[in-house]
Design a protein around this motif. Structure first.
Motif, PDB file in Angstrom:
ATOM      1  N   UNK A  36       0.901  -1.141   0.026  1.00  0.00           N
ATOM      2  CA  UNK A  36       0.132   0.162   0.110  1.00  0.00           C
ATOM      3  C   UNK A  36       0.869   1.229  -0.014  1.00  0.00           C
ATOM      4  N   UNK A  37       1.858   1.333   0.987  1.00  0.00           N
ATOM      5  CA  UNK A  37       2.712   2.684   0.859  1.00  0.00           C
ATOM      6  C   UNK A  37       3.282   2.685  -0.465  1.00  0.00           C
ATOM      7  N   UNK A  62      13.892  -8.629   1.720  1.00  0.00           N
ATOM      8  CA  UNK A  62      12.592  -8.839   2.395  1.00  0.00           C
ATOM      9  C   UNK A  62      12.659  -8.490   3.782  1.00  0.00           C
ATOM     10  N   UNK A  63      13.385  -7.140   3.999  1.00  0.00           N
ATOM     11  CA  UNK A  63      13.422  -6.598   5.382  1.00  0.00           C
ATOM     12  C   UNK A  63      14.105  -7.351   6.446  1.00  0.00           C
ATOM     13  N   UNK A  64      15.023  -8.297   6.017  1.00  0.00           N
ATOM     14  CA  UNK A  64      15.814  -8.937   6.979  1.00  0.00           C
ATOM     15  C   UNK A  64      17.226  -8.655   7.020  1.00  0.00           C
ATOM     16  N   UNK A  65      17.603  -7.521   6.472  1.00  0.00           N
ATOM     17  CA  UNK A  65      19.028  -7.122   6.402  1.00  0.00           C
ATOM     18  C   UNK A  65      19.135  -6.287   7.737  1.00  0.00           C
ATOM     19  N   UNK A  66      20.536  -6.117   8.290  1.00  0.00           N
ATOM     20  CA  UNK A  66      20.802  -5.280   9.420  1.00  0.00           C
ATOM     21  C   UNK A  66      20.221  -3.925   9.176  1.00  0.00           C
ATOM     22  N   UNK A  67      20.455  -3.512   8.076  1.00  0.00           N
ATOM     23  CA  UNK A  67      20.266  -1.999   7.751  1.00  0.00           C
ATOM     24  C   UNK A  67      18.872  -1.665   7.878  1.00  0.00           C
ATOM     25  N   UNK A  68      18.089  -2.651   7.267  1.00  0.00           N
ATOM     26  CA  UNK A  68      16.529  -2.445   7.396  1.00  0.00           C
ATOM     27  C   UNK A  68      15.917  -2.343   8.736  1.00  0.00           C
ATOM     28  N   UNK A  69      16.428  -3.323   9.298  1.00  0.00           N
ATOM     29  CA  UNK A  69      15.917  -3.786  10.798  1.00  0.00           C
ATOM     30  C   UNK A  69      16.467  -2.799  11.846  1.00  0.00           C
ATOM     31  N   UNK A  70      17.664  -2.100  11.843  1.00  0.00           N
ATOM     32  CA  UNK A  70      18.203  -1.400  12.615  1.00  0.00           C
ATOM     33  C   UNK A  70      18.112   0.248  12.217  1.00  0.00           C
ATOM     34  N   UNK A  71      17.719   0.486  10.976  1.00  0.00           N
ATOM     35  CA  UNK A  71      17.548   1.851  10.589  1.00  0.00           C
ATOM     36  C   UNK A  71      16.408   2.141   9.677  1.00  0.00           C
ATOM     37  N   UNK A  72      15.609   0.978   9.468  1.00  0.00           N
ATOM     38  CA  UNK A  72      14.388   1.379   8.670  1.00  0.00           C
ATOM     39  C   UNK A  72      14.818   1.682   7.345  1.00  0.00           C
ATOM     40  N   UNK A  73      16.003   1.342   6.907  1.00  0.00           N
ATOM     41  CA  UNK A  73      16.440   1.948   5.353  1.00  0.00           C
ATOM     42  C   UNK A  73      16.224   0.718   4.631  1.00  0.00           C
ATOM     43  N   UNK A  74      15.328   0.787   3.707  1.00  0.00           N
ATOM     44  CA  UNK A  74      14.834  -0.481   2.774  1.00  0.00           C
ATOM     45  C   UNK A  74      15.576  -0.161   1.382  1.00  0.00           C
ATOM     46  N   UNK A  75      16.321   0.949   1.225  1.00  0.00           N
ATOM     47  CA  UNK A  75      16.423   1.207  -0.018  1.00  0.00           C
ATOM     48  C   UNK A  75      18.206   1.251  -0.071  1.00  0.00           C
ATOM     49  N   UNK A  76      19.132   1.053   0.967  1.00  0.00           N
ATOM     50  CA  UNK A  76      20.296   1.320   0.907  1.00  0.00           C
ATOM     51  C   UNK A  76      20.871   2.834   0.679  1.00  0.00           C
ATOM     52  N   UNK A 109      16.018   6.166   9.376  1.00  0.00           N
ATOM     53  CA  UNK A 109      14.578   6.562   9.137  1.00  0.00           C
ATOM     54  C   UNK A 109      13.744   6.067  10.561  1.00  0.00           C
ATOM     55  N   UNK A 110      12.930   7.083  10.885  1.00  0.00           N
ATOM     56  CA  UNK A 110      11.880   6.682  12.051  1.00  0.00           C
ATOM     57  C   UNK A 110      10.925   5.424  11.636  1.00  0.00           C
ATOM     58  N   UNK A 111      10.534   5.424  10.494  1.00  0.00           N
ATOM     59  CA  UNK A 111       9.489   4.518   9.908  1.00  0.00           C
ATOM     60  C   UNK A 111       9.771   3.931   8.436  1.00  0.00           C
ATOM     61  N   UNK A 112       9.095   2.848   8.198  1.00  0.00           N
ATOM     62  CA  UNK A 112       9.250   2.136   6.938  1.00  0.00           C
ATOM     63  C   UNK A 112       8.638   3.407   5.914  1.00  0.00           C
ATOM     64  N   UNK A 113       7.839   3.859   6.200  1.00  0.00           N
ATOM     65  CA  UNK A 113       7.149   4.767   5.304  1.00  0.00           C
ATOM     66  C   UNK A 113       7.893   6.176   4.991  1.00  0.00           C
ATOM     67  N   UNK A 114       8.629   6.405   6.025  1.00  0.00           N
ATOM     68  CA  UNK A 114       9.807   7.450   5.654  1.00  0.00           C
ATOM     69  C   UNK A 114      10.906   7.331   4.862  1.00  0.00           C
ATOM     70  N   UNK A 115      11.435   5.874   4.862  1.00  0.00           N
ATOM     71  CA  UNK A 115      12.360   5.391   3.879  1.00  0.00           C
ATOM     72  C   UNK A 115      11.631   5.387   2.455  1.00  0.00           C
ATOM     73  N   UNK A 116      10.479   4.973   2.344  1.00  0.00           N
ATOM     74  CA  UNK A 116       9.750   4.860   1.034  1.00  0.00           C
ATOM     75  C   UNK A 116       9.678   6.277   0.425  1.00  0.00           C
ATOM     76  N   UNK A 117       9.237   7.264   1.124  1.00  0.00           N
ATOM     77  CA  UNK A 117       9.120   8.623   0.692  1.00  0.00           C
ATOM     78  C   UNK A 117      10.143   9.222   0.248  1.00  0.00           C
ATOM     79  N   UNK A 118      11.333   9.054   1.177  1.00  0.00           N
ATOM     80  CA  UNK A 118      12.714   9.475   0.904  1.00  0.00           C
ATOM     81  C   UNK A 118      13.282   9.212  -0.501  1.00  0.00           C
TER      82      UNK A 118
END
Length: 259
Positions: A36-37, A62-76, A109-118
């Motif tokens: 959705x987001x 798939x959200x299992x990387x250390x970066x996504x878990x620790x920093x909500x950074x889903x796009x490197x 990022x504070x949230x996943x949505x913030x990562x997507x928007x950025x």
């Protein structure tokens, strides 16, 4: 003995199937959680949701990387977000395609949505020196999601195969269904882009035709005989002092022609 072996094989097979089911569950849950987001933000910014989802999958595992878990950074994405960052090891490629490891600061990022928007903001606004750096990913420039994915090779990532990896993910998980139909604004933009391209081609063709015609006119100018009075002093026009003087070679008249 054979029964024990068969039982062991059955257990191994069961574990393998269960592991695949677990992985499939993680992958499906991830796509459903971000769907959705990703669709909303992508369409707001005239980007392909399938490409953004594929990026999130590749960059975060798939959200299992250390970066996504620790920093909500889903796009490197490197740098800092509102002053927040984390330093992690990352794999990069040289211009020759050689892989190496290095440490870099990544946005937190504070949230996943913030990562997507950025990430969408980055693709739409490019770099500090080139605002159109990622313009190949925009729906009004890329006819298909595959084209948009390929536009990220050697721009978004140093990996020359980055675009191919994204397209493989899009196909494997049927992510094109996230794109739906492009908006009327995107359709109009594509039509305008197509017309501009066609117009540019017509102008180029017209310029070539004009150049051809000009060359033909030059080659088709009739030969002109230079009249006798140019060489006869009796009929020559008086030349005042200071006037430019044109000199001719002493050739027989019938041999002197001007093209």
């Amino acid at each position: 003995m054979m029964k024990a072996l068969a039982a062991a094989i059955a257990v191994i097979g069961f574990c393998f199937v269960q592991a695949n089911i677990a992985n499939a569950s993680v992958e499906t849950d991830f796509i459903n959680r971000l769907k959705d987001p990703v669709v909303k933000v992508s369409k707001q910014n005239h980007l392909y949701p399938s490409v953004m989802m594929a990026q999130a999958i590749v960059e975060s595992d798939f959200g299992r990387s250390e970066l996504s878990l620790d920093a909500n950074n889903y796009f490197g994405v490197k740098g800092s977000y509102n002053g927040q960052s984390v330093t992690m090891s990352t794999g990069e490629y040289t211009a020759n395609g050689k892989h190496y490891m290095t440490a870099a600061a990544f946005k937190k990022y504070p949230t996943i949505e913030a990562s997507i928007k950025d990430n969408a903001y980055l693709l739409r606004h490019g770099t500090l020196t080139d605002s159109n750096y990622y313009s190949g990913t925009w729906t009004n420039n890329a006819p298909t999601s595959s084209d948009a994915a390929m536009a990220l090779s050697l721009t978004y990532a140093t990996d020359m195969e980055y675009g191919n990896k994204l397209n493989a993910i899009i196909v494997k998980y049927d992510l094109n269904k996230l794109d739906g139909s492009v908006s009327s604004g995107d359709i109009n933009s594509k039509i305008d882009a197509s017309l501009d391209k066609q117009l540019a081609g017509n102008k180029k063709q017209e310029a070539e035709v004009r150049a051809e015609n000009a060359q033909s006119k030059i080659n088709s100018i009739p030969k002109r005989i230079i009249p006798n009075f140019v060489f006869n002093t009796k009929g020559a026009t008086k030349i005042n002092q200071g006037d430019p003087v044109i000199q001719f070679n002493s050739l027989p008249l019938q041999n002197i022609v001007e093209k």
